[in-house]
Each structure stands twice: as structure tokens, then as C-alpha cells.
Design a protein around this motif. Structure first.
Motif, PDB file in Angstrom:
ATOM      1  N   THR A 112       0.825  -1.203   0.000  1.00 13.03           N
ATOM      2  CA  THR A 112       0.000   0.000   0.000  1.00 13.03           C
ATOM      3  C   THR A 112       0.862   1.258   0.000  1.00 13.03           C
ATOM      4  OG1 THR A 112      -1.752  -1.168   1.203  1.00 13.03           O
ATOM      5  CG2 THR A 112      -1.816   1.243   1.241  1.00 13.03           C
ATOM      6  N   ALA A 116       0.923   4.033  -2.934  1.00 20.78           N
ATOM      7  CA  ALA A 116       0.732   5.460  -2.674  1.00 20.78           C
ATOM      8  C   ALA A 116       1.936   6.272  -3.137  1.00 20.78           C
ATOM      9  CB  ALA A 116       0.482   5.690  -1.185  1.00 20.78           C
ATOM     10  N   TYR A 159      -3.177   4.374   2.733  1.00 18.06           N
ATOM     11  CA  TYR A 159      -3.084   4.828   1.340  1.00 18.06           C
ATOM     12  C   TYR A 159      -3.365   6.325   1.226  1.00 18.06           C
ATOM     13  CZ  TYR A 159      -3.933   5.442  -3.612  1.00 18.06           C
ATOM     14  OH  TYR A 159      -3.886   5.910  -4.908  1.00 18.06           O
TER      15      TYR A 159
END
Length: 331
Positions: A18, A22, A210
Motif C-alpha cells: 500500500t 501510494a 493509502y
């Protein structure tokens, strides 16, 4: 301990993925607002379900072993914050301001539930007391953590405010209370679907991570955070654990607790909950999302580190108990 046991679990790998997503594809502008709204709804649902999962009998039982629970709470909400403050000179030299505040935020959080109970069981501790103590820690933490954040972080350059404390009471405590009130109707369903609810916990954390890291990456997180500061964060988290766990063990023995109760105190008092911490951070630091990624990074590091260290310590407790039992049988 086998190498397999110390490998990161699937959820840790999901967290890392994650963060990577991001970093490469951060959400921006209108998309970020949509993710933010979805995350708020997921957090409310998460704490509603946490309230529905907690039996009232567990709250009442918490009153019967009050010395143990007070010792755990002292480790969680007194010892950790004091150590966080004591490490401030070191943190100011080695860490960025946001990373040090993240370490201090870790020190204010409640204990974990599932892993505290699991490690207590592996080590041969008082499992029933661990269930109550960890659950009560999270319940009390909904109120106490925001208060500690308001006192510690705001006075040390943090962005949390007393308005943030009120917001977290409304956005977390209210859903929790409503969920607990609804337990008489949905408690059976919740108890039968605990694995499914575990995915709700993890999914909510991934959403917050995120959105937080997307905003942080857009704000220049990786550009402004040196690798040396990340390594220093790992070292400081390790130092916290190295100070807390022996201190709790020593205190439990000095206070005359049994070996089983000592194990419960060590594992429940030394853990910090990412399931509660990341949603709290999202609410408390909503005004500075650009720095939220750096603020929750120490919690993510501490989470994995505590699992690895506690796994080793639990096995050592269990091995020591087995040797003692064999010696008694031989006698």
C-alpha cells in the motif's frame, strides 16, 4: 525460532504494498476527497463493530483483577509516554520533527487485543486476564489516548488540538457506544463472523495508510525524509521495547504477581495497537494530512517490530516453563 516465524505476515506485506502504491500512484484532488470520505465511513464502521464485539461481562470482569489491569494500564499509558518524553533529545537529533512526533504518538496508544492474547497464550500466561486487560485498554484508549495526545504532542510542537480530541470522541467513541448498545441484537452475528470482521480492521487500516501516504508523497515525504532518519526510527522503536518489556517484568515480580500474571502484564503492557492508532491519527491530525504519512510511519515500524520481538520472548517463556516442569517431575 525458525526463520519462517520471523518473516513479515501477509498484512505487513499488504501494508508495504500500500505504501508502495501510494508512492507511485498517489490519489490527488477530487479523488483524494472521495477516498477521504470512504475512509471516514470505514472508521466509523470499524469502531461500531469493535463495540459490538466487546461483551459486557468482560467489562465487569475487569473489576475483579484490578491490580493486574492497573499495572498494564500504567505501562501502556504512563511508562510509554514518559519514555517517549525522555527520548526527546535523542529524537530531535536523529529524527525529523514529524517522525519524532510519530514516535511520541505511538507512546500514547492502547494495547493490541489479538496479538496480546495470542502471545500470552503461547507463553503460558493468564489468558483470561489478557482478554479483559487488552479489551479494556482499547476501550479506555478511545478516551485516554486523545487526551494524552492533546497534552503531549500539542506541547511539543505537534499539530493535534483539543478540538481534535473532541472530534475523536464523536467519531470513534460514539460509534463504539452505539455498537456496544446494539450487541444484544447483532452480538451473535458478530461473534460468528470474527474472521470477516478482521478483514474490516485490516481494510480500514490500508485505506487510511493509502490516503495518508498519498498526501504525504504529494507533500514531499520521501524527498524530505533521509534514510538515516528512517533507520533511527527503527532503532528508537527497538529501544522503547528494550526498555519497556524488562521494566514491566521487573515491576510484576516486585509487586508479587504470579508467573502467569507477569506474562500477561509484559505482553499486554508492551504492545501498541495499529488497528486503533491509525484511525485515531487520521482524525487527530486531519488538518495536516501532508505530514500524516510520516506520523504513522513509526507506528507501522513498531507494529512489525513488536510482533517479532514478542514472538521470541513468548517462546522463551514457554521453553523456560517446560524446563521447570520437567525438573519438578524429575524431583
Amino acid at each position: 525460532m525458525s526463520p519462517r516465524r520471523v518473516r513479515p505476515d501477509k498484512f505487513t506485506l499488504a501494508l508495504l504494498a500500500t505504501v508502495a502504491l501510494a508512492s507511485l500512484l498517489p490519489c490527488r484532488d477530487g479523488t483524494a476527497q472521495v477516498f477521504d470520505a470512504i475512509t471516514d465511513a470505514a472508521i466509523a464502521l470499524l469502531f461500531f463493530l469493535h463495540g459490538a464485539k466487546l461483551p459486557r461481562a468482560a467489562i465487569m470482569q475487569g473489576l475483579t483483577h484490578w491490580r493486574l489491569h492497573l499495572t498494564v494500564f500504567a505501562g501502556t499509558f504512563v511508562l510509554f509516554p514518559l519514555l517517549g518524553l525522555a527520548l526527546r533529545p535523542l529524537g530531535q537529533v536523529l529524527l525529523t520533527p514529524e517522525l519524532y512526533l510519530g514516535v511520541l504518538f505511538v507512546c500514547t496508544l492502547p494495547s493490541t487485543v489479538q496479538s496480546s492474547i495470542a502471545f500470552t497464550s503461547i507463553a503460558g500466561g493468564n489468558v483470561s486476564a489478557a482478554v479483559v486487560s487488552a479489551s479494556m485498554s482499547n476501550l479506555i484508549g478511545i478516551v485516554l489516548t486523545p487526551l494524552l495526545v492533546g497534552l503531549l504532542l500539542a506541547s511539543h510542537g505537534g499539530g493535534a488540538s483539543w478540538r481534535g480530541v473532541l472530534d475523536i470522541m464523536l467519531q470513534l467513541l460514539l460509534p463504539f457506544a452505539l455498537g456496544h448498545a446494539a450487541r444484544r441484537w447483532i452480538g451473535g452475528w458478530v461473534d460468528r463472523h470474527k474472521p470477516l470482521l478482521g478483514y474490516t480492521d485490516q481494510g480500514t487500516i490500508l485505506l487510511v495508510v493509502y490516503t495518508a501516504f498519498s498526501a504525504a508523497v504529494v507533500g514531499g515525504l520521501w524527498r524530505d525524509t533521509p534514510v538515516s532518519a528512517l533507520l533511527a526510527t527503527l532503532a528508537m522503536c527497538a529501544l522503547l521495547l528494550a526498555l519497556v518489556m524488562p521494566t514491566l517484568s521487573w515491576a510484576a515480580r516486585r509487586l508479587g504477581f504470579s508467573r502467569e500474571d507477569e506474562i500477561t502484564i509484559v505482553f499486554c503492557g508492551s504492545k501498541k495497537s495499529m488497528a486503533s492508532g491509525i484511525p485515531m491519527a487520521k482524525i487527530l491530525f486531519a488538518g495536516q494530512l501532508g505530514g500524516l504519512g510520516a506520523l504513522v510511519l513509526p507506528l507501522m515500524i513498531f507494529h512489525q517490530l513488536q510482533l517479532m520481538v514478542c514472538a521470541v520472548v513468548a517462546q522463551r517463556y514457554a521453553t523456560r516453563a517446560a524446563v521447570t516442569d520437567d525438573t519438578l517431575e524429575a524431583d
